[in-house]
Design a protein around this motif. Structure first.
Motif, PDB file in Angstrom:
ATOM      1  N   GLY A 197      -0.201   6.365  -6.729  1.00 23.56           N
ATOM      2  CA  GLY A 197      -1.811   6.630  -7.047  1.00 23.56           C
ATOM      3  C   GLY A 197      -2.455   5.683  -7.753  1.00 23.56           C
ATOM      4  O   GLY A 197      -3.485   5.895  -8.808  1.00 23.56           O
ATOM      5  N   ARG A 207      -6.811   2.831  -0.921  1.00 19.45           N
ATOM      6  CA  ARG A 207      -6.149   2.331  -1.746  1.00 19.45           C
ATOM      7  C   ARG A 207      -6.406   0.948  -2.047  1.00 19.45           C
ATOM      8  O   ARG A 207      -6.290   0.165  -3.015  1.00 19.45           O
ATOM      9  CB  ARG A 207      -4.824   2.550  -1.911  1.00 19.45           C
ATOM     10  CG  ARG A 207      -4.285   3.989  -2.202  1.00 19.45           C
ATOM     11  CD  ARG A 207      -4.643   4.343  -3.530  1.00 19.45           C
ATOM     12  NE  ARG A 207      -4.311   5.751  -3.883  1.00 19.45           N
ATOM     13  CZ  ARG A 207      -4.663   6.421  -4.980  1.00 19.45           C
ATOM     14  NH1 ARG A 207      -5.515   5.758  -6.056  1.00 19.45           N
ATOM     15  NH2 ARG A 207      -4.476   7.689  -5.205  1.00 19.45           N
ATOM     16  N   ASP A 213      -4.713   1.767  -7.037  1.00 14.71           N
ATOM     17  CA  ASP A 213      -5.458   1.020  -6.204  1.00 14.71           C
ATOM     18  C   ASP A 213      -5.006  -0.308  -6.213  1.00 14.71           C
ATOM     19  O   ASP A 213      -4.518  -0.915  -7.313  1.00 14.71           O
ATOM     20  CB  ASP A 213      -7.000   1.224  -6.424  1.00 14.71           C
ATOM     21  CG  ASP A 213      -7.478   2.387  -5.706  1.00 14.71           C
ATOM     22  OD1 ASP A 213      -6.813   3.319  -5.077  1.00 14.71           O
ATOM     23  OD2 ASP A 213      -8.723   2.892  -6.312  1.00 14.71           O
ATOM     24  N   ALA A 262       1.562   1.773  -3.572  1.00  9.97           N
ATOM     25  CA  ALA A 262       0.427   2.079  -4.006  1.00  9.97           C
ATOM     26  C   ALA A 262      -0.040   3.472  -3.947  1.00  9.97           C
ATOM     27  O   ALA A 262      -0.322   4.245  -5.043  1.00  9.97           O
ATOM     28  CB  ALA A 262      -0.800   1.417  -3.836  1.00  9.97           C
ATOM     29  N   GLU A 263       0.294   4.072  -2.863  1.00 12.37           N
ATOM     30  CA  GLU A 263       0.083   5.442  -2.216  1.00 12.37           C
ATOM     31  C   GLU A 263       0.920   6.150  -3.038  1.00 12.37           C
ATOM     32  O   GLU A 263       0.535   7.558  -3.832  1.00 12.37           O
ATOM     33  CB  GLU A 263       0.179   5.521  -0.798  1.00 12.37           C
ATOM     34  CG  GLU A 263      -0.851   4.999  -0.372  1.00 12.37           C
ATOM     35  CD  GLU A 263      -1.899   5.727   0.079  1.00 12.37           C
ATOM     36  OE1 GLU A 263      -2.318   6.844  -0.715  1.00 12.37           O
ATOM     37  OE2 GLU A 263      -3.175   5.183   0.724  1.00 12.37           O
ATOM     38  N   SER A 297      -6.680   2.331   4.613  1.00 14.01           N
ATOM     39  CA  SER A 297      -6.071   2.909   3.268  1.00 14.01           C
ATOM     40  C   SER A 297      -7.489   2.870   2.478  1.00 14.01           C
ATOM     41  O   SER A 297      -7.738   1.593   2.088  1.00 14.01           O
ATOM     42  CB  SER A 297      -4.861   2.270   2.785  1.00 14.01           C
ATOM     43  OG  SER A 297      -4.649   2.917   1.560  1.00 14.01           O
ATOM     44  N   LEU A 342       1.052  -1.169   0.032  1.00 10.17           N
ATOM     45  CA  LEU A 342       0.070   0.015   0.095  1.00 10.17           C
ATOM     46  C   LEU A 342       0.923   1.383   0.015  1.00 10.17           C
ATOM     47  O   LEU A 342       0.274   2.216  -0.443  1.00 10.17           O
ATOM     48  CB  LEU A 342      -0.813   0.039   1.310  1.00 10.17           C
ATOM     49  CG  LEU A 342      -2.058  -1.133   1.179  1.00 10.17           C
ATOM     50  CD1 LEU A 342      -2.776  -0.972   2.370  1.00 10.17           C
ATOM     51  CD2 LEU A 342      -2.932  -0.423  -0.083  1.00 10.17           C
TER      52      LEU A 342
END
Length: 272
Positions: free
Chosen positions: A147, A177, A149, A143-144, A175, A140
């Protein structure tokens, strides 16, 4: 709701040919796998030329790429194997971002060291969940940063086996995401139509608001997988319930042959 198919349903390692086959079979979108571009599904690197080739093929075919496979065994008993999988996942997430693919699909893993889709009795041990959750936290963060998911799928052989498990993990991770890929045929192993319908209905209600992608795979009553419309899953009910929750994302089929693909596209379009 857009109807899609796994790109790997169609043979070939050239994106232009694979995505043209997706379109010709009647699908508007696809879940892509880098194997369809002549690369390993989880490569060490993705050359710039491959990015350009995939992007050009998507544009030429008009097929939208709605997800990219990033599966590795997030609960493998060997931490070195998990570390290598995470390293490769970083490549996948960056690739998805470069191709404007919004979702990377994951495998929450198993203690089975030989097959990430095979059950192991130690999956129920709290340590298996803990190892998977640590991997998810790291994933994650990636992923953050990009950008993108991440999508987890309740799967009987994996650590996240149910809708409840998926919602629990999302709550623990905290999160936005982390999303859910919901496949009705993965919510049970053997069931008659009435029981299957009840299991799927409960899962749709439980995961409402968290589903980024729905899958359309079927099962026969004896547990064997089947193409959508051939087994015990009530797809009309599944789709109606998804719509009732406000879901308007892609519905992507898999577990079928290229020959079956046009018929399944017609079947699902008739329900949507």
């Amino acid at each position: 709701m857009q109807i899609g198919v796994f790109a790997k349903t169609f043979p070939g390692s050239e994106p232009a040919g694979v995505l043209a086959a997706v379109r010709e079979a009647g699908y508007a979108v696809s879940q892509f796998n880098l194997g369809c571009a002549g690369l390993p599904s989880m490569p060490d690197a993705v050359p710039d030329v491959a990015i350009r080739t995939i992007d050009a093929a998507a544009r030429a075919s008009g097929v939208g790429l709605v997800a990219l496979s990033g599966t590795y065994n997030m609960a493998h008993p060997d931490s070195r194997v998990r570390h290598d999988g995470l390293r490769r996942l970083a490549v996948i997430i960056e690739t998805a971002a470069r191709l404007s693919i919004p979702l990377v699909t994951l495998c929450t893993g198993t203690r089975n060291a030989d097959d990430q889709w095979a059950h192991h009795p130690d999956n129920a041990d709290p340590s298996a969940w803990a190892d998977m959750a640590r991997e998810m936290e790291k994933a994650l963060q990636l992923a953050e940063r990009h950008g993108v998911d991440l999508g987890i799928e309740p799967e009987q052989a994996n650590i996240v086996t149910s809708a409840g498990d998926a919602v629990r993990l999302i709550s623990e991770m905290g999160s936005k995401r982390l999303r859910i890929v919901l496949d009705p045929a993965n919510l049970f192993e053997r069931a008659h139509p009435e029981a299957a319908r009840a299991i799927v209905a409960e899962a749709v209600e439980r995961t409402a608001g968290h589903v980024a992608l729905a899958h359309a795979k079927d099962r026969f009553a004896d547990g064997r997988f089947a193409a959508a419309g051939q087994g015990v899953v009530d797809f009309a009910d599944f789709i109606a319930r998804l719509k009732a929750t406000g879901f308007d994302g892609p519905l992507v089929t898999h577990g079928l042959s290229a020959k079956e693909a046009p018929g399944v596209a017609r079947f699902l379009k008739g329900l949507v």
